[in-house]
Design a protein around this motif. Structure first.
Motif, PDB file in Angstrom:
ATOM      1  N   GLU A   1     -14.441  -2.587 -14.660  1.00  0.00           N
ATOM      2  CA  GLU A   1     -16.038  -1.819 -15.736  1.00  0.00           C
ATOM      3  C   GLU A   1     -15.373  -2.121 -17.659  1.00  0.00           C
ATOM      4  OE1 GLU A   1     -18.708  -1.271 -15.160  1.00  0.00           O
ATOM      5  OE2 GLU A   1     -17.973  -1.441 -13.457  1.00  0.00           O
ATOM      6  N   ARG A   2     -14.424  -1.632 -17.990  1.00  0.00           N
ATOM      7  CA  ARG A   2     -13.607  -1.582 -19.580  1.00  0.00           C
ATOM      8  C   ARG A   2     -14.070  -2.864 -20.042  1.00  0.00           C
ATOM      9  NH1 ARG A   2      -8.011   0.795 -20.502  1.00  0.00           N
ATOM     10  NH2 ARG A   2      -9.174   2.373 -19.897  1.00  0.00           N
TER      11      ARG A   2
ATOM     12  N   ARG B   1      -9.208   3.106  -8.351  1.00  0.00           N
ATOM     13  CA  ARG B   1      -9.503   3.862  -8.991  1.00  0.00           C
ATOM     14  C   ARG B   1      -9.174   2.774 -10.931  1.00  0.00           C
ATOM     15  NH1 ARG B   1      -8.927   9.657 -11.585  1.00  0.00           N
ATOM     16  NH2 ARG B   1     -10.334   9.867 -13.466  1.00  0.00           N
ATOM     17  N   GLU B   2      -8.070   2.111 -11.293  1.00  0.00           N
ATOM     18  CA  GLU B   2      -7.255   1.765 -11.989  1.00  0.00           C
ATOM     19  C   GLU B   2      -8.480   0.671 -11.744  1.00  0.00           C
ATOM     20  OE1 GLU B   2      -3.756  -0.099 -14.248  1.00  0.00           O
ATOM     21  OE2 GLU B   2      -3.410   0.559 -12.545  1.00  0.00           O
TER      22      GLU B   2
ATOM     23  N   GLU C   1     -11.646   1.392 -13.347  1.00  0.00           N
ATOM     24  CA  GLU C   1     -11.846   1.531 -14.679  1.00  0.00           C
ATOM     25  C   GLU C   1     -11.668   0.546 -15.899  1.00  0.00           C
ATOM     26  OE1 GLU C   1      -8.951   5.031 -14.556  1.00  0.00           O
ATOM     27  OE2 GLU C   1     -10.356   6.399 -13.869  1.00  0.00           O
ATOM     28  N   LYS C   2     -10.488  -0.342 -15.489  1.00  0.00           N
ATOM     29  CA  LYS C   2      -9.781  -1.410 -16.241  1.00  0.00           C
ATOM     30  C   LYS C   2     -11.694  -2.925 -16.041  1.00  0.00           C
ATOM     31  CE  LYS C   2      -5.516  -1.585 -16.272  1.00  0.00           C
ATOM     32  NZ  LYS C   2      -4.302  -1.985 -16.116  1.00  0.00           N
TER      33      LYS C   2
END
Length: 380
Positions: free
Chosen positions: A195-196, A188-189, A192-193
């Motif tokens: 995409e960021r 998940r991280e 998320e990272k």
């Protein structure tokens, strides 16, 4: 790939008494130039306009009005772009240049052109330069595996939850010579990272698809700067360095609570190398380091003949049980050797009983090869 016989044919047309050392004006050029000068070899730097003044002005050799000599670079050729070096190779040959490759040379010229078009004798191993590209099938990971050397194992993104902390290695979207690395402790991280960082323009989806994801080794990092002499058949440990990276080093200077309050555009640290520092190693660990170097050298001889020539760097991390893991290999002069120019590496100095930087060690090997009539052993 340009054959070694073709390069040796070019070398036969050189005047051994007028050999010059050439290098791209970036990365480790100052160390290479300073070392060549220490050994009495002329230095020619190929620079790019807009980045040329370091070499053409500030470190250029000139006579002062009281007769003193200042600087150590004899000549600078300024190009509009580094890649234009292919267009001046005849001029380099005319000047009896033996060219010392660094990472900037490979990146800005392009590995295909270095292998197939750059008809100038290279000090070092032309065929090993491609192994530094992580996306290549026969990358340095491939070589490390065959040498039986330890390296962080690859991890599929969807397996991160089972493995723990990983580092994702891919190039920066805009600064192609630099890194778009990031860490993640869960899938998940990771998403998320990713995409960021895409949103911030640090990485691209295309590069992410080809990224190397591997287990993160928690521990200090050591870059071991070695030299293999084909004249002597010996490995030398010259020195050890480690990196300063932006904005990672700025992040670790902040308390954890402060890091958590950073805005989105500052939240993820970047790993752009901006400097280096010198280091030494606990003596009881040196045997392990030499063993790694020996196995690497033997593997290069077997899979990339004639094998490594001259400088190479094994970049490692050390875990809590004092086990080394090689996370990167530079099959040429390392990026951190400038810290040792003029004053030399601690281990190299002790070994040679005089200041011995990586640049000077290259210059010494070229000079010895000229004197022994063995230049063919040190170029490809």
């Amino acid at each position: 790939m340009i054959g070694r016989d073709e390069i040796l044919g070019i070398l036969e047309g050189y005047d051994p008494g007028r050999i010059a050392i050439g290098v791209i004006g970036s990365h480790s050029a100052l160390d290479i130039a300073d070392g060549a000068k220490e050994e009495g070899l002329p230095v020619l730097v190929v620079a790019q306009r807009g980045r040329h003044r370091t070499y053409a002005e500030y470190f250029r050799q000139r006579k002062k009005k009281d007769g003193l000599t200042k600087g150590f670079i004899d000549e600078v050729i300024v190009l509009e772009r580094f890649g234009g070096i292919i267009e001046i190779q005849e001029e380099l040959r005319r000047r009896n240049v033996i060219f010392v490759p660094n990472r900037s040379f490979v990146v800005y010229t392009g590995i295909d052109r270095v292998e197939n078009e750059f008809l100038v004798p290279l000090f070092g191993s032309r065929n090993l330069l491609r192994s530094e590209e992580r996306s290549e099938e026969k990358s340095y990971y491939w070589l490390l595996e065959r040498a039986g050397l330890p390296y962080p194992e690859a991890v599929k993104p969807e397996e991160i939850d089972d493995v723990g902390l990983v580092i994702v290695k891919l190039p920066h979207a805009k600064k192609r010579l630099e890194r778009g690395f990031f860490t993640a402790a869960s899938y998940r991280e990771f998403r998320e990272k990713a995409e960021r960082l895409k949103k911030l323009g640090v990485i691209t989806e295309e590069d992410l698809a080809r990224a190397r994801v591997e287990r993160y080794i928690i521990g200090p990092v050591f870059n071991f700067d070695f030299f293999y002499s084909p004249i002597d058949g010996e490995i030398e440990l010259l020195g050890i360095d480690w990196r300063f990276e932006t904005s990672l080093d700025g992040h670790v200077r902040l308390p954890a609570g402060q890091q958590l309050t950073l805005p989105e555009h500052q939240f993820e640290p970047e790993y752009t190398v901006c400097g280096h520092a010198s280091s030494t190693l606990r003596e009881s660990l040196l045997e392990k380091v030499f063993d790694m170097a020996e196995r690497y050298v033997e593997a290069t001889k077997k899979y990339y003949p004639p094998g490594i020539i001259g400088p190479f760097t094994l970049q490692t991390a050390v875990d809590k049980d004092l086990n080394f893991y090689i996370y990167d290999v530079a099959p040429r002069t390392g990026g951190g050797t400038n810290i040792h120019m003029a004053m030399g590496h601690p281990y190299g100095n002790a070994l040679w009983r005089k200041p011995m930087s990586t640049g000077r060690r290259i210059g010494l090997e070229v000079k010895r090869a000229i004197e022994l009539d063995e230049l063919e052993k040190v170029v490809t």
